[in-house]
Design an enzyme around this catalytic site. Structure first.
Site, PDB file in Angstrom:
ATOM      1  N   ALA A 361     -20.825 -28.490 -35.485  1.00  0.00           N
ATOM      2  CA  ALA A 361     -21.716 -27.364 -35.776  1.00  0.00           C
ATOM      3  C   ALA A 361     -22.969 -27.421 -34.927  1.00  0.00           C
ATOM      4  O   ALA A 361     -23.429 -28.483 -34.509  1.00  0.00           O
ATOM      5  CB  ALA A 361     -22.089 -27.363 -37.266  1.00  0.00           C
ATOM      6  N   CYS A 362     -23.514 -26.227 -34.689  1.00  0.00           N
ATOM      7  CA  CYS A 362     -24.833 -26.093 -34.053  1.00  0.00           C
ATOM      8  C   CYS A 362     -25.622 -25.113 -34.920  1.00  0.00           C
ATOM      9  O   CYS A 362     -25.673 -25.279 -36.134  1.00  0.00           O
ATOM     10  CB  CYS A 362     -24.690 -25.636 -32.603  1.00  0.00           C
ATOM     11  SG  CYS A 362     -23.796 -24.077 -32.367  1.00  0.00           S
ATOM     12  N   GLY A 363     -26.229 -24.096 -34.310  1.00  0.00           N
ATOM     13  CA  GLY A 363     -26.952 -23.114 -35.103  1.00  0.00           C
ATOM     14  C   GLY A 363     -26.138 -21.877 -35.401  1.00  0.00           C
ATOM     15  O   GLY A 363     -26.324 -21.230 -36.435  1.00  0.00           O
TER      16      GLY A 363
END
Length: 410
Positions: A361-363
């Site tokens: 995950a990132c943003g």
């Protein structure tokens, strides 16, 4: 009668990227679905089984090829089945939502699924009360939905909203129901390219990013935006690296790949190869081998293989290890409790430290898809990418985000 794989004969036109189907009804008759005007392959398949085409069903008025249904009616006396609202100017049996056709042991039920076109029907094949499979035409396709812009820009959003409800209707079918779609890899009417030409309702509920949309507005945004992460997830060349061609392209290219590596690019129609060249040249990357003419569809047409990556929303994400690839400041501002933090730029060197089966995950999902492609290159399998960020994941899993202050205290 029971339907086996041997009774269903896919007829793939690799040039158009579409599939027609011939269904052996078990009594010397057959059903043809979305047959194109070039009937040579269909007639050859029918002759091999000594079948007469008794029914020719069209899911919709096609934008990319001429239907062969009229010719089947002329040559074999086939009953042409199509949407009544399509107002076709040739002999056919017009069907409305819920209408059924007795095929002699099996039944074909029309399901109104507008979106790709106004008059679009899907055809549910039934054996008694059992749903065997559904011919979805240009509605639900592998990891996406077919285009809704073919009737003009002024109708695109309206049809996209109709497609949302059609997709939800199809997703309500039993998970074991087979999905036999018309528009596949390379089709003008298809959305992202992919490797599979058939699927199941259950598989699509797990992997189709459009079905994972939490609401209608999100669905429309995803469908019309054609997000790079979703396209890469749907299908990509094994070992390829996901770096979307956008303002940050040169930054990530320079961070993730050495300038000594010869580079070949896969770009979409409408993307300018010169932009790739200039982005690379301005950071000193000059070993440019070229780009894949025709993109992923050409690769598949030539016999190349492709793979997909799971791309899921927070409510669909498993509770397993969570790998956060954002920058340090983003991580400190709020992260999932227990998350492993490896910045994207450092991930290639530390791929061995990534846990198996991690949710990456990132943003939002773009950097996470890049990270997943790095992990796949390093041999990781079963990687899942989060379509969203830590706040969505925490809310869906009943968690509160952790933070880190300037002194490093949590």
């Amino acid at each position: 009668m029971g339907l086996t794989e041997d009774h269903l004969i896919p007829l793939v036109d690799h040039g158009l990227g579409n599939s027609a189907y011939l269904v052996d009804l078990g009594d010397g008759r057959a059903l043809a679905v979305d047959a194109c005007r070039d009937l040579r392959a269909l007639y050859a398949a029918a002759r091999r089984r000594d079948l007469t085409v008794a029914f020719a069903a069209d899911t919709h008025l096609h934008a990319d090829f001429l239907s062969g249904a009229v010719q089947l009616g002329h040559d074999a006396g086939a009953i042409v089945l199509a949407s009544a609202s399509g107002q076709r100017a040739f002999p056919h049996r017009g069907l409305a939502d819920g209408d059924e056709v007795d095929l002699g042991g099996l039944r074909l039920r029309a399901l109104a699924t507008p979106g790709h076109t106004d008059e679009h029907l899907s055809f549910l094949l039934l054996d008694g009360g059992q749903e065997l499979g559904v011919f979805t035409g240009g509605s639900l396709i592998v990891n996406s939905a077919a285009r809704t812009d073919l009737l003009g820009a002024d109708r695109t959003e309206e049809l996209a909203r109709a497609q949302y409800h059609s997709m939800r209707r199809l997703a309500a079918l039993p998970e074991a129901t087979a999905v036999w779609l018309t528009h596949g890899a390379g089709s003008f009417c298809s959305a992202p390219p992919g490797t599979e030409r058939t699927t199941t309702i259950g598989a699509q509920k797990r992997t189709n990013p459009l079905l994972a949309a939490p609401d209608e507005n999100t669905f429309v945004k995803r469908l019309l935006a054609g997000r790079p992460a979703a396209e890469f997830a749907a299908g990509h060349i094994p070992g390829s690296l996901s770096i979307p061609l956008r303002e940050q392209f040169a930054t990530w290219l320079g961070w993730l790949l050495p300038d000594t590596a010869p580079l070949a690019f896969v770009i979409d129609d409408g993307q300018d190869p010169a932009e790739v060249v200039w982005q690379a040249y301005k950071i000193g990357y000059e070993r440019l081998a070229g780009h894949l003419s025709g993109g992923l569809p050409a690769w598949l047409e030539a016999g190349g293989q492709a793979v997909g990556t799971a791309f899921v929303t927070a409510d669909q994400a498993p509770d397993g290890p969570y790998l956060d690839v954002r920058q340090e400041a983003e991580y400190a501002a709020g992260h999932v409790p227990g998350a492993l933090h490896l910045e994207l730029g450092e991930l290639a060197e530390h791929a061995a430290d990534a846990p198996a089966g991690a949710v990456v995950a990132c943003g939002h999902g773009e950097r996470a898809m890049t990270a997943a492609s790095l992990l796949e290159r390093a041999g990781h399998t079963g990687v899942t990418v989060l379509d969203g960020g830590p706040a969505e994941y925490a809310a869906a899993h009943g968690l509160r985000l952790d933070t880190v202050d300037a002194a490093g205290a949590r």
